[in-house]
Design a protein around this motif. Structure first.
Motif, PDB file in Angstrom:
ATOM      1  N   LEU A 138       0.806  -1.213   0.000  1.00 26.58           N
ATOM      2  CA  LEU A 138       0.000   0.000   0.000  1.00 26.58           C
ATOM      3  C   LEU A 138       0.841   1.266   0.000  1.00 26.58           C
ATOM      4  O   LEU A 138       0.338   2.336  -0.358  1.00 26.58           O
ATOM      5  N   ASP A 142      -1.860   3.361  -3.208  1.00 25.28           N
ATOM      6  CA  ASP A 142      -2.733   3.902  -2.169  1.00 25.28           C
ATOM      7  C   ASP A 142      -4.162   4.114  -2.653  1.00 25.28           C
ATOM      8  O   ASP A 142      -4.924   4.838  -2.043  1.00 25.28           O
ATOM      9  N   ASP A 147      -8.219  -2.914   0.305  1.00 26.06           N
ATOM     10  CA  ASP A 147      -7.000  -3.379   0.953  1.00 26.06           C
ATOM     11  C   ASP A 147      -6.684  -2.567   2.200  1.00 26.06           C
ATOM     12  O   ASP A 147      -6.079  -3.085   3.142  1.00 26.06           O
ATOM     13  N   ARG A 148      -7.086  -1.322   2.246  1.00 23.73           N
ATOM     14  CA  ARG A 148      -6.930  -0.551   3.479  1.00 23.73           C
ATOM     15  C   ARG A 148      -7.778  -1.171   4.590  1.00 23.73           C
ATOM     16  O   ARG A 148      -7.333  -1.289   5.735  1.00 23.73           O
ATOM     17  N   TRP A 149      -9.007  -1.561   4.240  1.00 24.52           N
ATOM     18  CA  TRP A 149      -9.868  -2.204   5.236  1.00 24.52           C
ATOM     19  C   TRP A 149      -9.301  -3.553   5.667  1.00 24.52           C
ATOM     20  O   TRP A 149      -9.346  -3.897   6.861  1.00 24.52           O
ATOM     21  N   TRP A 167      -4.964   3.047   9.767  1.00 24.32           N
ATOM     22  CA  TRP A 167      -5.462   2.500   8.495  1.00 24.32           C
ATOM     23  C   TRP A 167      -6.982   2.626   8.391  1.00 24.32           C
ATOM     24  O   TRP A 167      -7.521   2.789   7.292  1.00 24.32           O
ATOM     25  N   ARG A 170      -7.488   6.057   7.123  1.00 27.71           N
ATOM     26  CA  ARG A 170      -7.158   6.134   5.697  1.00 27.71           C
ATOM     27  C   ARG A 170      -8.249   5.474   4.858  1.00 27.71           C
ATOM     28  O   ARG A 170      -8.577   5.940   3.762  1.00 27.71           O
ATOM     29  N   ALA A 171      -8.788   4.386   5.368  1.00 27.48           N
ATOM     30  CA  ALA A 171      -9.855   3.700   4.626  1.00 27.48           C
ATOM     31  C   ALA A 171     -11.118   4.560   4.593  1.00 27.48           C
ATOM     32  O   ALA A 171     -11.790   4.672   3.564  1.00 27.48           O
TER      33      ALA A 171
END
Length: 364
Positions: A138, A142, A147-149, A167, A170-171
């Motif tokens: 990531l 980004d 994928d953040r989750w 994260w 960010r998600a």
């Protein structure tokens, strides 16, 4: 079907869709034909046969020239797809690890296989390695909210709350309308990371449309924990008015929050109505709570009346003493003397000192 099982199958689908032969260096036609046949057989469900053939070819090609090494990597990709289809994400991840470490594999393919390996490691329960690989991926990619989750959930499973909260934030930044599962994960992680303000903001977003009592209670509890009893009372009041919070415990909590939140008159009004309509038991405890509410609201007549009713009902020295103290403070000397005398008769030593002080003042 479990979340991890679904993830393994999704990754198997990605691996199947990945072109096996369209990359440098050029492969002999025999390799291309064999790889395409194996991919077709895998799509047809011949998992064991494809796995056996792909792994045998990968072993045979170890240590060969550039074309052999590239073909070996593609056979390992097929073996990974077969393992994922067989619900063995750990083996699939191992095959991709070997494939992406083969010398000469193009960087773009190595990068994609790292992401797939990370997802497979997570599906296999290898949270530490999966999280490490995905976090590294990531840093270069980004743009993928899912994928953040995944990374946030993996870090939460390892109780790395601060990293997980980073994260989650960010998600959320790239997820305009998080699902209930994502919202629940976010709130839990943010609270455990000590980011109660962010958790409350997330809880409050869309709260007015929610019919979930737990969500309303959680929002009020968070506001209280942040030291904002007024906001907690306002949240609980809104939930009560909408009929989401409706039982006697909810009503009692609403009254207590109004008392703590600086709106004691509102607490008293709710309590009077509840006692009149039988929504709360007409007990000494509730009558004493009513007296405290009117006292806090500085409504002198109602407060003295309420404390008088409590004292007559309980005939407790402590209740008579409180009535006498308030009456004295508010200039009701006759009432103060009667109440303090009664308190003294009931064994309250402080009442005698108050009576002596009043007598001294009268003598002046």
């Amino acid at each position: 079907m479990s979340h991890l099982r679904r993830l393994s199958l999704v990754i198997a689908g990605w691996l199947l869709m990945a072109p096996v032969a369209l990359a440098a260096p050029a492969l002999p036609g025999a390799f291309i034909d064999d790889l395409e046949r194996l991919q077709q057989r895998l799509e047809a469900g011949e998992i064991d046969a494809v796995s056996e053939r792909a792994l045998a070819q990968a072993e045979r090609l170890a240590g060969g020239n550039a074309a052999d090494r590239w073909a070996r990597a593609l056979y390992l990709q097929l073996a990974a797809g077969a393992a994922a289809r067989a619900d063995d994400p750990a083996a699939a991840a191992d095959h991709l690890l070997v494939a992406r470490e083969i010398r000469g594999v193009e960087a773009a393919r190595q990068d994609r296989w790292q992401r797939d390996e990370a997802r497979l490691r997570l599906a296999a329960g290898e949270a530490a390695e999966g999280a490490r690989l995905l976090a590294d991926w990531l840093t270069r990619h980004d743009e993928e909210p899912r994928d953040r989750w995944r990374l946030a959930r993996a870090l939460a499973e390892r109780e790395q709350w601060n990293d997980a909260a980073d994260w989650v934030e960010r998600a959320l930044a790239v997820t305009p309308e998080p699902s209930e599962a994502q919202r629940g994960l976010s709130i839990s992680v943010l609270r455990r990371a000590g980011r109660d303000g962010a958790a409350l903001a997330l809880l409050a977003d869309g709260l007015s449309e929610s019919r979930d009592p737990a969500r309303w209670r959680q929002a009020a509890a968070l506001a209280r924990r942040l030291g904002d009893a007024g906001q907690a009372a306002a949240i609980w009041e809104a939930g009560w008015r909408r009929g989401v919070l409706e039982d006697s415990d909810d009503l009692r909590r609403l009254i207590e929050l109004h008392l703590a939140g600086g709106t004691p008159a509102r607490a008293a009004e709710y309590l009077v109505k509840a006692l009149e309509q039988g929504e709360l038991e007409d007990s000494e405890t509730h009558r004493r709570l009513l007296a405290r509410a009117w006292e806090a609201a500085r409504d002198r007549d109602r407060a003295l009346g309420a404390w008088g009713a409590v004292a007559r009902r309980s005939d407790s020295g402590g209740d008579w003493l409180r009535l006498g103290q308030l009456a004295h403070a508010w200039g009701r000397h006759d009432l103060a003397e009667r109440a303090l005398t009664r308190a003294h008769e009931r064994g309250e030593d402080d009442a005698e000192r108050w009576l002596e002080a009043m007598a001294s003042m009268d003598a002046r």
